[in-house]
Design a protein around this motif. Sequence first.
Motif, short mmCIF file in Angstrom:
data_model
loop_
_atom_site.label_atom_id
_atom_site.label_comp_id
_atom_site.label_asym_id
_atom_site.label_seq_id
_atom_site.Cartn_x
_atom_site.Cartn_y
_atom_site.Cartn_z
N VAL A 398 -2.94 -3.71 -4.18
CA VAL A 398 -2.74 -4.14 -2.74
C VAL A 398 -2.64 -2.92 -2.22
O VAL A 398 -1.12 -2.32 -2.47
N SER A 399 -3.45 -2.78 -0.93
CA SER A 399 -3.13 -1.03 -0.50
C SER A 399 -2.90 -1.48 1.75
O SER A 399 -4.32 -2.52 1.55
N VAL A 400 -2.51 -1.25 2.13
CA VAL A 400 -2.30 -1.03 3.92
C VAL A 400 -2.71 -0.40 4.44
O VAL A 400 -2.21 1.00 3.81
N PRO A 426 -2.85 5.98 1.62
CA PRO A 426 -2.53 4.36 2.50
C PRO A 426 -1.14 4.39 3.00
O PRO A 426 0.01 5.72 2.43
N LEU A 427 -0.95 3.95 3.56
CA LEU A 427 0.41 3.32 4.25
C LEU A 427 1.37 2.94 3.40
O LEU A 427 2.47 2.82 3.49
N MET A 428 1.01 1.62 2.86
CA MET A 428 1.99 1.10 1.50
C MET A 428 0.96 0.44 0.22
O MET A 428 0.05 0.11 0.95
N LYS A 429 1.62 0.48 -0.35
CA LYS A 429 0.88 -0.11 -2.10
C LYS A 429 1.72 -1.07 -2.87
O LYS A 429 2.99 -1.18 -2.66
N VAL A 488 -6.41 -4.14 5.23
CA VAL A 488 -5.45 -4.88 3.55
C VAL A 488 -7.14 -3.76 2.59
O VAL A 488 -7.96 -5.17 2.51
N ASP A 489 -6.48 -4.13 1.66
CA ASP A 489 -7.80 -3.45 0.68
C ASP A 489 -6.70 -4.26 -0.71
O ASP A 489 -5.43 -4.43 -1.25
N ASP A 494 -7.07 0.55 -8.14
CA ASP A 494 -8.16 1.70 -6.85
C ASP A 494 -8.11 3.49 -7.42
O ASP A 494 -8.73 3.82 -6.18
N GLY A 495 -7.45 3.23 -8.74
CA GLY A 495 -7.39 5.22 -9.05
C GLY A 495 -7.22 6.08 -7.63
O GLY A 495 -7.29 7.02 -7.67
N VAL A 496 -6.10 5.75 -6.89
CA VAL A 496 -5.23 6.82 -6.18
C VAL A 496 -4.05 7.41 -6.82
O VAL A 496 -3.56 6.72 -6.91
N ALA A 497 -4.36 8.89 -6.24
CA ALA A 497 -3.95 9.83 -7.25
C ALA A 497 -2.99 9.86 -7.78
O ALA A 497 -3.69 8.90 -9.29
#
Length: 533
Positions: A398-400, A426-429, A488-489, A494-497
Amino acid sequence: MAFGSDADLEKHELMEEDYFLGNSGGLQFENHETVNTAAWVPDGYAVVRVDMPGSGNNPGQVAPWGIAGAEALRDSIDWAGEQDWSNGNVGTWGMSYLAMSQHQAASLKPKHLTAMIAIGTDVDLYEEVAYGGGIFNEQFWSIWKMSGIMPAVVGEPDVADFTTTLKKLPFRDSDPETAFGPRANIFMSPDLSDVTVPLWAVAATTHVAHFHQLGGSGAYLATPTPNKKFDFWEDWFQKAYAAETVASHKAFFDHWLKGIDNGIMSEPPIRLEVRTGNGASFVLSEHEWPVARTQYTRWYLDAAAADWAGTSARSDFLTLAATEPATERDASYSAEVALLPPGVGAAIRLDPASPQSHPSVNGISFISEPLTEDLVLAGYGKAGFWVSSSSTDLDIYVSVRAVSEDGREVDYTSFATMGFGDRPTPLMKGWLKASHRTLDPERSTEYSPKHTHRVADYAPLTPGELVPVEIELIPNTGLVRAGHRLRVDIQPYDGVAHGMHHAYDPSYHDGATNTVFTGGVHPGYIQLPIIPR
């Protein structure tokens, strides 16, 4: 630098001389993740650097954050406190590995440990380091072992195969003597229940992996000393060596190690750098953490199509509503993701040639109406909704995020790490493996759901079964401006960072479909920590 011979020692002496006599190489740090002696020794501090068992030229096995290392650090602290040049008061300062190991040594009660500064730290090595939400962080540890551990050993390395070992221990209580117990052989999660040493803990908003961010906050909350401070920084790599930071940390140690009444403990104990997007921030000084006046505000998931055209990458946005929808709906997505091979780059990137798994469009996305006023977020968030799968498990990411008026995602990466990874921060994960959804009532709060992750609570899904999940969004900060939208995803990956999860299990991904339910008797929401003006 590990010394294996007289030649190695001479090489180090020349490097050190060059650094102190002009630093012709322009090095940023004398020794990264430990203090610079040039900043501390002139003010009456002796600096001791400790190589753990098996590292450098030391005997023993390298077993990260194990009891042997904790005992060695404890003994080193007490040795330093008994030297002729010491007043008996020892402070510890370190980043990452050298922050986390401080808590482990402190749990063994070294008699000369007087104060601690732990920057980018963790305490619960199951939840905060190895298995975020029950999903194994395999990618980071295999790379870290090769680049961070092996080069630090002289001669033939004797390094515990901790990556393989951890993979075989998927629960908090799988084998507490080997990992995650308070005196485990590797990845020790120390018991801090009676540690009263003054602590200054630091978390970083831009790490975006669960470790060092959730853990910094957790270390502050888990240490029962009344004398503690907590910083939430945009970036801890650079800021730890900034003149302002060194002066503050020196004042902290002057107070506790030298008995100087300099007012450092009279300042507000909480300092939060609130990201405003695109590398900027402002500072909030607070008196408690989480901030007492926080308003935990919910936005509701609604699988109805959003009244928004979307972006060039995605046009199928669903609705993020200010009020709970009465009509029950659902939205499904493929659980399949395409990953590059292990060890490719600092981040795992999803395959851009596969629309099904492109990081911008896999899973489902919800979008709000434009905000009517600025929102300041600081603290823990959470997500709650009902899910099902055609398989026996599902990984939930979950990403915001925030989207500006022109449809661009606002990048909350810090000024020091802009461009890191392959997409905006993102803002939050938050993350959760659905089979680990059992909540821990003793540790959960209204703002932070915690899970047991015990063997006995493992709960695979029956295909098609609807189950509720609550997911902790790791603490963070951010300003969302009026006119921007919240996005919101919910994704299978998600592969982020860097440091994200690579434990891809095709048995419940390949060919599987996941479904999120919204409204009616199956409400879903995102809860964010709003700080009033």
